[in-house]
Design an enzyme around this catalytic site. Structure first.
Site, mmCIF file in Angstrom:
data_model
loop_
_atom_site.group_PDB
_atom_site.id
_atom_site.type_symbol
_atom_site.label_atom_id
_atom_site.label_comp_id
_atom_site.label_asym_id
_atom_site.label_seq_id
_atom_site.Cartn_x
_atom_site.Cartn_y
_atom_site.Cartn_z
ATOM 1 N N ARG A 110 0.818 -1.288 -0.073
ATOM 2 C CA ARG A 110 -0.021 0.068 -0.108
ATOM 3 C C ARG A 110 0.820 1.295 -0.032
ATOM 4 O O ARG A 110 1.079 1.846 -1.019
ATOM 5 C CB ARG A 110 -0.787 0.003 1.246
ATOM 6 C CG ARG A 110 -2.203 0.990 1.048
ATOM 7 C CD ARG A 110 -1.756 2.271 1.365
ATOM 8 N NE ARG A 110 -1.207 2.551 3.023
ATOM 9 C CZ ARG A 110 -0.903 3.569 3.517
ATOM 10 N NH1 ARG A 110 -0.749 4.701 2.816
ATOM 11 N NH2 ARG A 110 -0.429 3.626 4.825
ATOM 12 N N ASP A 111 1.537 1.485 1.133
ATOM 13 C CA ASP A 111 2.190 2.829 1.087
ATOM 14 C C ASP A 111 3.305 2.628 0.080
ATOM 15 O O ASP A 111 4.139 3.582 -0.249
ATOM 16 C CB ASP A 111 2.745 2.839 2.834
ATOM 17 C CG ASP A 111 3.486 4.271 2.900
ATOM 18 O OD1 ASP A 111 3.141 5.199 2.280
ATOM 19 O OD2 ASP A 111 4.236 4.222 3.800
ATOM 20 N N ASN A 121 10.265 4.214 2.902
ATOM 21 C CA ASN A 121 10.047 3.604 4.166
ATOM 22 C C ASN A 121 11.421 2.807 4.575
ATOM 23 O O ASN A 121 12.346 2.352 3.805
ATOM 24 C CB ASN A 121 9.064 2.579 4.415
ATOM 25 C CG ASN A 121 7.572 3.365 3.901
ATOM 26 O OD1 ASN A 121 7.243 4.185 4.752
ATOM 27 N ND2 ASN A 121 7.205 3.332 2.854
ATOM 28 N N HIS A 147 10.829 6.592 8.330
ATOM 29 C CA HIS A 147 11.386 6.883 6.909
ATOM 30 C C HIS A 147 12.826 7.214 7.308
ATOM 31 O O HIS A 147 13.397 7.369 8.147
ATOM 32 C CB HIS A 147 10.732 7.942 6.316
ATOM 33 C CG HIS A 147 9.615 7.674 5.710
ATOM 34 N ND1 HIS A 147 8.973 7.879 4.327
ATOM 35 C CD2 HIS A 147 8.194 7.053 6.147
ATOM 36 C CE1 HIS A 147 7.645 7.357 4.204
ATOM 37 N NE2 HIS A 147 7.217 6.946 5.285
ATOM 38 N N HIS A 167 6.665 4.039 12.497
ATOM 39 C CA HIS A 167 6.650 3.941 11.142
ATOM 40 C C HIS A 167 7.800 4.928 10.659
ATOM 41 O O HIS A 167 7.611 6.425 10.699
ATOM 42 C CB HIS A 167 5.331 4.522 10.712
ATOM 43 C CG HIS A 167 5.310 4.428 9.191
ATOM 44 N ND1 HIS A 167 4.321 3.506 8.516
ATOM 45 C CD2 HIS A 167 5.762 5.195 8.175
ATOM 46 C CE1 HIS A 167 4.325 3.845 7.311
ATOM 47 N NE2 HIS A 167 5.340 4.519 6.804
ATOM 48 N N CYS A 199 6.021 9.716 0.108
ATOM 49 C CA CYS A 199 4.703 10.433 0.392
ATOM 50 C C CYS A 199 4.246 11.377 -0.660
ATOM 51 O O CYS A 199 5.306 12.398 -0.712
ATOM 52 C CB CYS A 199 4.941 10.906 1.805
ATOM 53 S SG CYS A 199 3.249 11.806 2.228
#
Length: 315
Positions: free
Chosen positions: A29-30, A264, A224, A222, A255
């Site tokens: 997804r991300d 990520n 980065h 989460h 993003c």
């Protein structure tokens, strides 16, 4: 090609760390949402299946946002049924509003996530709302999801820094976190959206949340890797007792609303560190690396993950 070297990393446990960590895999997804070229639905489904085969048990499958905002994930209705029957695998999806929740419920989704911001600038850029307006939008979504017996995760972005506002005060992040928990979220994911956190800042935020009654058991992180700090920050979170870590296979992702956000934390890099610390993840590093090499081939470029490069001899 992607078999780890026998005996490496050498296992040397450190005191004060959890015995097991649950990896919340966000690559499907991300990781893919910001890709400019459309990834075929079947390729996405195969990606999820390979991640599950590598031992990942929480794999964020897709997002039920309007196709205009994230065209890459416009195939959510087509994708989810292709992977919904994976045994023993949780497949959370992102929902932005009640319409997105209804679409997810129609497919039998059992875990959802909402996405809030700790800063006004990013709330405006990402959601076209103030922080309070976004929380008000999510409240009925969370309430309805909980009434249907769904597990609800709350993502909070810009927890450590914002590209427009700079440093974000801990108390500001804690306030929005408490609002999400009071709303009914089962867990929170603390997002370092532009990768500016450092370990001391991580400890400070986690301590601040605990002081206001938010338990560490409800928190995930989460990170980065913009400034190469993601693993150091993860270790700081583990030292505080966090046992849920978000990561993206092959280091995919960024993003679309924060141009300074790079990829990520790579799941392979995380697993390598955790294996060396003797922390169980249930993940087969060789299979995971092979999966990221395969996906890199689908995307037409090598994986940015250092561990993938080292184990697969990618240049």
């Amino acid at each position: 090609m992607s078999t780890p070297v026998p005996g490496l990393p050498m296992v040397v446990p450190a005191q004060g760390l959890p015995a097991r960590v649950r990896i919340h895999e966000v690559g499907a997804r991300d990781g893919l949402q910001n890709e400019k070229s459309t990834v075929p639905t079947e390729v996405k489904a195969e990606f999820v299946r390979r991640l599950a085969d590598a031992g990942l048990t929480t794999i964020e499958a897709t997002s039920f946002v309007h196709p205009k905002w994230v065209p890459q994930l416009a195939d959510a209705e087509q994708l989810f049924p292709l992977v919904a029957d994976l045994p023993g695998v949780h497949l959370p999806v992102l929902v932005p509003n009640e319409r997105g929740l209804d679409r997810a419920l129609a497919l039998g989704v059992r875990r959802i996530a909402v996405f809030a911001s700790a800063t006004e600038s990013f709330a405006k850029a990402n959601l076209n709302r103030t922080v309070e307006e976004a929380l008000a939008m999510f409240a009925p979504v969370v309430e309805k999801a909980r009434s249907q017996g769904l597990h609800v995760r709350g993502y909070l972005s810009m927890c450590f820094g914002d590209p427009w506002e700079g440093a974000v005060p801990v108390h500001q992040v804690v306030r929005v976190c408490k609002a999400l928990m009071d709303m009914g979220c089962d867990e929170l994911s603390l997002g370092d959206t532009i990768g500016v956190a450092t370990p001391g800042h991580v400890h400070s935020l986690l301590a601040g949340l605990n002081e206001e009654g938010v338990p560490t058991s409800a928190l995930g992180v989460h990170f980065h890797d913009t400034y190469g700090q993601a693993l150091a920050n993860t270790l700081a979170a583990l030292q505080h007792g966090v046992t849920t870590v978000d990561a993206s296979a092959g280091g995919l992702g960024g993003c679309p609303y924060a141009k300074s956000a790079t990829g990520n934390l790579a799941t392979e890099d995380l697993v390598w560190m955790l294996q060396g610390l003797g922390i169980d993840t249930g993940v087969d590093l060789g299979r995971l690396t092979a999966t990221s090499v395969w996906m890199a081939g689908q995307l037409g470029r090598p994986s940015p993950s250092r561990t993938v490069k080292a184990l697969s001899h990618q240049e």
